[in-house]
Design an enzyme around this catalytic site. Structure first.
Site, PDB file in Angstrom:
ATOM      1  N   LYS A  84      42.737 102.562 -57.860  1.00  0.00           N
ATOM      2  CA  LYS A  84      42.760 101.151 -58.278  1.00  0.00           C
ATOM      3  C   LYS A  84      43.636 100.378 -57.290  1.00  0.00           C
ATOM      4  O   LYS A  84      44.785 100.756 -57.043  1.00  0.00           O
ATOM      5  CB  LYS A  84      43.372 101.087 -59.678  1.00  0.00           C
ATOM      6  CG  LYS A  84      42.801 100.035 -60.583  1.00  0.00           C
ATOM      7  CD  LYS A  84      43.419 100.233 -61.957  1.00  0.00           C
ATOM      8  CE  LYS A  84      42.985  99.186 -62.921  1.00  0.00           C
ATOM      9  NZ  LYS A  84      43.783  99.277 -64.144  1.00  0.00           N
TER      10      LYS A  84
HETATM   11  C1  E4P Z   1      42.624  97.219 -66.644  1.00  0.00           C
HETATM   12  O1  E4P Z   1      42.248  97.981 -65.797  1.00  0.00           O
HETATM   13  C2  E4P Z   1      44.049  96.954 -66.971  1.00  0.00           C
HETATM   14  O2  E4P Z   1      44.711  98.196 -67.082  1.00  0.00           O
HETATM   15  C3  E4P Z   1      44.222  96.288 -68.301  1.00  0.00           C
HETATM   16  O3  E4P Z   1      42.989  96.005 -68.909  1.00  0.00           O
HETATM   17  C4  E4P Z   1      45.218  95.200 -68.332  1.00  0.00           C
HETATM   18  O4  E4P Z   1      45.245  94.651 -69.624  1.00  0.00           O
HETATM   19  P1  E4P Z   1      46.440  93.737 -70.175  1.00  0.00           P
HETATM   20  O5  E4P Z   1      46.194  92.343 -69.732  1.00  0.00           O
HETATM   21  O6  E4P Z   1      46.322  93.865 -71.673  1.00  0.00           O
HETATM   22  O7  E4P Z   1      47.727  94.306 -69.635  1.00  0.00           O
END
Ligand code: E4P
Length: 215
Positions: A84
């Site tokens: 990522k």
């Molecule tokens: C996605 O890949 C992220 O890990 C995640 O959805 C972030 O979500 P949040 O805005 O609830 O931290």
């Protein structure tokens, strides 16, 4: 639509996998930091083993060399690892190089259709628009997701869209209506998706009535 679990918590992953509806997992530095006392690589390897599907693990370097080094180390942990990388110019330069090496990359922290287009152009396997965080700014996260689905589909990119930063079941429903490839959901939202008061009442009533049946 596929469902990924948005967590680094092993207990949550074990339970959700046992329900048969989870295709992958996404993590981020904040989620990993909640799992104190274990190394990042150890957690990612265990998650891959449990899920046997794509598991996103995020780099924290911001320079190209650092991103590439971290990404290659993560990709070597398990064939299911998806690296990522946040959307920055250096990040996309890394995506281009890594995708050429066969490493799957999930471009994260995406908040606009233009960012998604750039990520797709660079060769991202996945792109993750953060729906809930867009809502937090007063804009409609689902509208941005709709634009992203339109532009990605216009050009037959192979990039798969992951609806991320999901806060409630309605986000999942709206994402599914747009034909989004994947929704990555927190464990709490996954449990909410199962629930309906009429299901609970129906089960209660069937069980109560069954007591009256002569056995
Ligand atoms: C996605 O890949 C992220 O890990 C995640 O959805 C972030 O979500 P949040 O805005 O609830 O931290």
């Amino acid at each position: 639509m596929e469902f990924y679990l948005d967590t680094a918590n092993i207990d949550e992953i074990k339970e959700a996998v046992s329900w048969g509806v989870i295709n992958g997992v996404t993590t981020n530095p904040t989620l990993v930091a909640r799992e104190e006392g274990r190394s990042f690589h150890e957690i990612i390897k265990e998650i891959c083993n449990l899920v046997q599907g794509p598991v996103s693990a995020e780099v924290i370097s911001m320079d190209l060399d650092g991103i590439l080094k971290e990404a290659r180390e993560l990709a070597a942990l398990d064939p299911h690892v998806v690296v990522k990388i946040p959307i920055t110019p250096q990040g996309l330069a890394a995506v281009r190089i890594l995708s050429g090496e066969g490493v799957h990359v999930n471009v994260t922290l995406v908040f606009s259709a233009l960012q998604a287009l750039l990520a797709a152009r660079a060769g991202a396997a996945y792109v993750s628009p953060f729906i809930g965080r867009i809502d937090d700014t007063g804009q409609e996260g689902i509208d941005v997701l709709c634009d992203i689905m339109d532009v990605v589909n216009n050009y037959q990119f192979t990039t798969r869209v992951i609806a991320a930063s999901i806060r409630h079941p309605r986000h999942v429903l709206e994402s599914a209506r747009l034909g989004t490839d994947i929704a990555t959901v927190p464990f709490k939202v996954l449990k909410q998706m199962f629930r309906h008061p009429l299901t609970d009442r129906g089960i209660e009533r069937f069980l109560a009535d069954w007591e009256k049946v002569m056995k």
